[in-house]
Design a protein around this motif. Sequence first.
Motif, mmCIF file in Angstrom:
data_model
loop_
_atom_site.group_PDB
_atom_site.id
_atom_site.type_symbol
_atom_site.label_atom_id
_atom_site.label_comp_id
_atom_site.label_asym_id
_atom_site.label_seq_id
_atom_site.Cartn_x
_atom_site.Cartn_y
_atom_site.Cartn_z
ATOM 1 N N TRP A 206 0.962 -1.272 0.209
ATOM 2 C CA TRP A 206 0.038 -0.086 0.051
ATOM 3 C C TRP A 206 1.248 1.111 0.276
ATOM 4 O O TRP A 206 1.953 1.377 0.511
ATOM 5 C CB TRP A 206 -1.223 -0.505 1.128
ATOM 6 N N TRP B 81 0.654 6.029 0.706
ATOM 7 C CA TRP B 81 0.844 6.708 1.212
ATOM 8 C C TRP B 81 0.866 8.184 0.347
ATOM 9 O O TRP B 81 1.594 8.250 -0.472
ATOM 10 C CB TRP B 81 1.342 7.475 2.666
ATOM 11 N N PHE C 290 -4.437 11.968 -3.451
ATOM 12 C CA PHE C 290 -5.984 12.001 -4.303
ATOM 13 C C PHE C 290 -6.501 12.680 -4.683
ATOM 14 O O PHE C 290 -6.390 13.834 -3.275
ATOM 15 C CB PHE C 290 -7.000 10.614 -3.575
ATOM 16 N N LEU D 264 -3.905 12.978 1.040
ATOM 17 C CA LEU D 264 -3.367 12.034 1.310
ATOM 18 C C LEU D 264 -3.890 10.908 1.800
ATOM 19 O O LEU D 264 -4.846 11.213 2.519
ATOM 20 C CB LEU D 264 -2.154 11.746 1.966
ATOM 21 N N HIS D 265 -3.871 9.760 1.254
ATOM 22 C CA HIS D 265 -4.007 8.388 1.921
ATOM 23 C C HIS D 265 -3.881 7.112 1.302
ATOM 24 O O HIS D 265 -3.044 7.200 0.704
ATOM 25 C CB HIS D 265 -5.737 8.274 1.721
ATOM 26 N N TRP D 266 -3.873 6.074 2.183
ATOM 27 C CA TRP D 266 -3.619 4.866 2.371
ATOM 28 C C TRP D 266 -4.116 3.858 0.656
ATOM 29 O O TRP D 266 -5.152 4.118 0.674
ATOM 30 C CB TRP D 266 -3.891 3.814 2.850
#
Lengths: 392, 412
Positions: free
Chosen positions: A28, A30, A33, A45-47
């Motif tokens: 995954w 970081w 998006f 930001l996200h995973w």
Amino acid sequence: MTVWFQVGRRPFSGPHFEQARLPEVRSWQWKPFKNSARNDNLSLLHWKRCDDTSTDYPFAKYSVKREILKYTDEQYNGVLQQPGWTRANTDHLIDLANRFDLRFIVMQDRWDKQTHGARTVEDLKDRYYSIQYRLDKLRDSESEKPKRPLYDADHERLRKEQLEKLYSRTREEVEEEEYLIEELRKIEIRRKEREKKQQDLQRLIKAADQLTETGSSNKKKKSTANKKKEEETRSWRILDKPLNAGVSLRSAKTKQALQVGLKKSKLVEQILTQLQVGVSPMPTEDITVQFNELRNDILFLLELKIAQETLQFDIQALKHRKETLGDQAAAGTDEAENDDDMFADTDIMGLNLDEALVTAGLTSSCSRKRRAASEIEKVTALLKKQRKNSKG
Amino acid sequence: MSGSVYGGDEVGAVCFDIGSHTVRAGFAGEDAPKANIPTHMLTGDDNTKYHIGTNALSYPREKAEVVMPLKDGMIENWEQCEAMLDYVYSKCLSVDSAEHPVMMSEVAWNRPAIRHKTCEMMFEKYNVPAFFLCKNAVLAAFASGRSTALVLDTGSVQTTAIPVHDGYVLQHGIVKSPLAGNFLAAQMREHLKEQNVEVVPTYKIASKEPVKEGEPPKWVAKKNLPAVSSSYHNYMVDCVIEDLMQHVLQVHDRPASDEDLNMIPANIFEFPNGYNAMFGAERFKIPEPLFDPIGTNLRILGGDMLAMQHVVSSSISMCDVDVRPSLWSNIILAGGTTLMSGFSERLTTECTAKTTSSMKVKVVTGGNTSDRIFSAWVGASILASLGNFQELWISKQEYEEEGKLVVDRKCP
Ligand SMILES: Nc1ncnc2c1ncn2[C@@H]1O[C@H](COP(=O)(O)OP(=O)(O)OP(=O)(O)O)[C@@H](O)[C@H]1O
Ligand SMILES: [Mg+2]
């Protein structure tokens, strides 16, 4: 352990645990998006799984906004004007509808009272839906009917008023109401019981009348009306029914079962033996008819006896109540006592019906009640005496 | 997509719940705040303007005053508020504020000017990429998985009942009462005064010896103590009293008679200086005014002293009839003072007595009771890490385009 759960495998796979191998862990990242549900360029930001190639934010598709009414100046001036609502009021309504997604209760809470005057939830709904209705009509003027029915504000107001009343009752009021309903139910039950008793009694009386009637006059001259009556009253009688189709012995008629409970039929047989008639007489044509008549009469007598028992018990109970209600009705009680004496002689034709009934367990409950009632009477009398003594 | 929340998507948001008693801060998606520190702080000198945190507070400093940034639950002193946020970012979370969106709780009656200024501070001073301001009652409701509820928040300064409908506060139904933690502390202080118990705060004590129950304490005072301010001394005394309250206070399940109270087993409490005493009937008598302010001999008189059940019922009665049943059956407890044992049971009894039998009353006490003190923070943590929430943030771009008033449009 947690690693096992993360990769979605059970932690133990039985004896093969040793051989169980970790599958390749997905990687995954970081990553920044953008969300297409937004109309700016916010990048957070996200995973995200490295093998996930989707470009749009996965939750963007769940973003749904309700369509709120729109109108042009022309439409407003043409059909939407309504007394009590200015254009500014209406625009404020639509603004709130947009902000709170048509949650009228919240809209009413945030309604600007100072500038636009106090309004209830129903006022707001009424205005909103009437605009909707008029715009619909404008659009569908060619087709006959507007799609949506008009919102009934008055009905809603009435409903809420009632609800308000319902909720503002005090605990005592509610309890009293529940108590009254319960009492009403009890009264209803008692009334039904009394009616049933009365009907039964009526039937017996009618039957008794007929018995004397038929005794004196000829059976065959009965009018149809009378016959009908007889059928009614005879519903508890049993023996006029035809036997099963086919050939049968005449004695079968004397063996025909009574249409009553086992206890009562036993009792009838007992009395037949007492009368030294026996349960199976010689079945000549005449005797068969007579025998069945006799059985009917015995049964009828029993019914009368039971009815009398019940009535007597009722009289006792009422008398008792009367006594407890007040001593002033002494004369009335005396009379009732005389009535009681009248009933006391229950030996009919030298038959001990009372005993027979008790042995059969038919009236036991009645007489037990009666005894209990008289016990109570005695005790209350004693108590009264004691009270008098203590006073003196 | 990941995270502990269903439908969740963590974006590394930081959540703040700033109360009058405690500040709670931590990362969204976690189930408890990383930092849980007192809102009060000590004034300092030119080098360090404020001393923040439990440890800093326990160290006596000459003339240092105890202050705090809030008044009536709203931010009043911005310098102190920034000092607090600085402390949390650097000492508790160790992150750069510019890299994390911020979700912050606010009281339901927050003023527009304060909301604007909060928004401005977060974007201008902390340079956050995105920001959101949410009513703490709504967050407390979310924390228990509800969007419609009556939130009874009994914290330190006041008790409030706030109706929440579909995730929005119904402003007209907000009811407040001063009967809360600080009120109980004042009652307790009076009680101790009557009993001639002197409360010696920890900072004064060098050593102590064990003594028997009720006997005079044997302790040695610290030497060379600086001349502390009276606000500091009082704050430290209050800390002891709070500790005592958390140990002994309990709510009786119904209005208690003196006989009832005398049957109650006593609890022992040891003060910092070694003095220890039994607490019997007053364990219940002191919190009793929360539910019966008239029947009790009140030592402190204030404004509208509404009992808990009256706060709840008058709040609900101000809402639309159609929402009342769902409010009565979803009463949510929040705030530290509701942690007292017996609180929810008593509230249920009193509320049931206030309604007719056709109304279903339910005080929701789900999960871990100690979570109640964090419930607003937990709600923030859940909300900020929901995938569907990500479109609702105020972004820096929106702030720059619309100015601080954007908070009125985006945060209801
Ligand atoms: N276990 C407990 N028993 C009794 N009281 C407690 C307990 N834990 C905390 N308190 C009290 O709860 C209060 C703090 O509650 P909380 O942290 O909810 O307040 P806050 O949100 O910071 O303040 P406010 O809501 O008033 O702005 C304090 O008065 C404290 O004494
Ligand atoms: Mg609070």
